[in-house]
Design a protein around this motif. Structure first.
Motif, PDB file in Angstrom:
ATOM      1  N   SER A 104      68.459   3.728  54.028  1.00 18.64           N
ATOM      2  CA  SER A 104      69.330   3.186  52.985  1.00 18.64           C
ATOM      3  C   SER A 104      70.538   4.083  52.782  1.00 18.64           C
ATOM      4  O   SER A 104      70.445   5.307  52.863  1.00 18.64           O
ATOM      5  N   TRP A 115      63.493  -3.173  45.305  1.00 18.65           N
ATOM      6  CA  TRP A 115      62.164  -3.047  45.911  1.00 18.65           C
ATOM      7  C   TRP A 115      61.125  -3.706  45.009  1.00 18.65           C
ATOM      8  O   TRP A 115      60.289  -4.487  45.490  1.00 18.65           O
ATOM      9  N   GLN A 118      60.818  -7.343  45.177  1.00 20.88           N
ATOM     10  CA  GLN A 118      60.253  -7.883  46.420  1.00 20.88           C
ATOM     11  C   GLN A 118      58.745  -7.688  46.495  1.00 20.88           C
ATOM     12  O   GLN A 118      58.131  -8.015  47.509  1.00 20.88           O
ATOM     13  N   ASN A 208      55.965  -2.463  57.012  1.00 22.81           N
ATOM     14  CA  ASN A 208      56.466  -3.785  57.385  1.00 22.81           C
ATOM     15  C   ASN A 208      55.734  -4.356  58.592  1.00 22.81           C
ATOM     16  O   ASN A 208      55.465  -5.558  58.659  1.00 22.81           O
ATOM     17  N   ARG A 217      55.685 -11.567  54.416  1.00 20.40           N
ATOM     18  CA  ARG A 217      57.085 -11.257  54.666  1.00 20.40           C
ATOM     19  C   ARG A 217      57.335  -9.758  54.525  1.00 20.40           C
ATOM     20  O   ARG A 217      56.947  -9.153  53.519  1.00 20.40           O
ATOM     21  N   ASP A 220      62.671  -5.625  52.622  1.00 19.09           N
ATOM     22  CA  ASP A 220      63.976  -5.038  52.957  1.00 19.09           C
ATOM     23  C   ASP A 220      64.110  -3.760  52.137  1.00 19.09           C
ATOM     24  O   ASP A 220      64.351  -3.798  50.941  1.00 19.09           O
ATOM     25  N   TRP A 221      63.930  -2.636  52.794  1.00 15.93           N
ATOM     26  CA  TRP A 221      63.926  -1.351  52.119  1.00 15.93           C
ATOM     27  C   TRP A 221      65.329  -0.787  51.899  1.00 15.93           C
ATOM     28  O   TRP A 221      65.471   0.234  51.226  1.00 15.93           O
ATOM     29  N   ARG A 222      66.348  -1.416  52.443  1.00 12.50           N
ATOM     30  CA  ARG A 222      67.698  -0.911  52.275  1.00 12.50           C
ATOM     31  C   ARG A 222      68.230  -1.281  50.890  1.00 12.50           C
ATOM     32  O   ARG A 222      67.942  -2.340  50.362  1.00 12.50           O
TER      33      ARG A 222
END
Length: 224
Positions: A104, A115, A118, A208, A217, A220-222
């Motif tokens: 990131s 995060w 999600q 992931n 799913r 998305d860690w960014r």
């Protein structure tokens, strides 16, 4: 803090089924924290953020679990999510290491709310701290909530991945059914960790890949 607890109870959160909230433990912790406030201590984070990890990520939505210690002890820095930083100063050292591992951009800041939304459950072992006194509330009874929350995720039928960093988090591996859930352990991301066994451990990629293998799913860690 009693008011914050009552507001959380009124929210109808799925976490309220935990014994911590049902059998009076939460009220005991709230009374201890309110006692410190009455004595003049500045308790952090703000009351509406104390239970934010539970609000942002309901039990049924948890895909990953990351455990921290307690909120940042500088006013304005913590927002109720483990490791998440919303202060005006430089990012905390551990968070810089975490974000570098996640790929990131530091310029995006350190707020980990994306995060949490999600399905990443960012729970501290103590949900409160005192200004300038890191660890001040670690023995106030919050640990029961952490243990029960970890067990609750483990007991669900849906698979989740647990990222356990450092000795305190890794000690809770015994609460997790590793036959049904992903458990990835490493050292703490703190630069004070002399073993330096967090950088390069690829916790986010491993998480992931495991989630994808379970038909869930990836995250998305960014940031940014």
């Amino acid at each position: 803090m009693a008011d914050a607890l009552e507001a959380f109870r009124a929210s109808g959160s799925s976490w309220l089924t935990l014994p911590f909230f049902a059998d009076g433990q939460a009220d005991v912790v709230a009374a201890r924290v309110d006692g410190r406030i009455a004595a003049g201590a500045q308790v952090l984070p703000a009351p509406d953020r104390i239970f934010r990890a539970l609000r942002e990520t309901p039990l049924q939505d948890v895909k990953a679990v990351i455990l921290g210690q307690d909120p940042y002890p500088t006013p304005g820095d913590a927002n109720g999510l483990a490791f998440s930083f919303v202060g005006a100063g430089r990012l905390p050292a551990s968070l810089r290491v975490i974000l570098a591992e996640a790929g990131s951009d530091r310029a995006a800041g350190g707020d980990l709310t994306p995060w949490a939304r999600q399905g990443v459950f960012l729970l501290n072992s103590a949900l409160t701290v005192e200004a300038g006194k890191s660890g001040a509330h670690l023995r106030y009874g919050w640990a029961a909530l952490t243990d029960e929350a970890v067990r609750a995720v483990s007991d669900r039928p849906e698979p989740a991945v647990f990222l356990l960093w450092g000795a305190q988090a890794r000690a809770r591996a015994a609460l997790i059914d590793a036959d049904r859930h992903g458990v990835f352990e490493s050292g703490h991301p703190s630069p004070l960790n002399r073993a330096r066994d967090f950088p390069g451990s690829d916790p986010f990629g491993r998480a992931n890949r495991w989630l994808a293998a379970q038909g869930r799913r990836p995250i998305d860690w960014r940031l940014g």
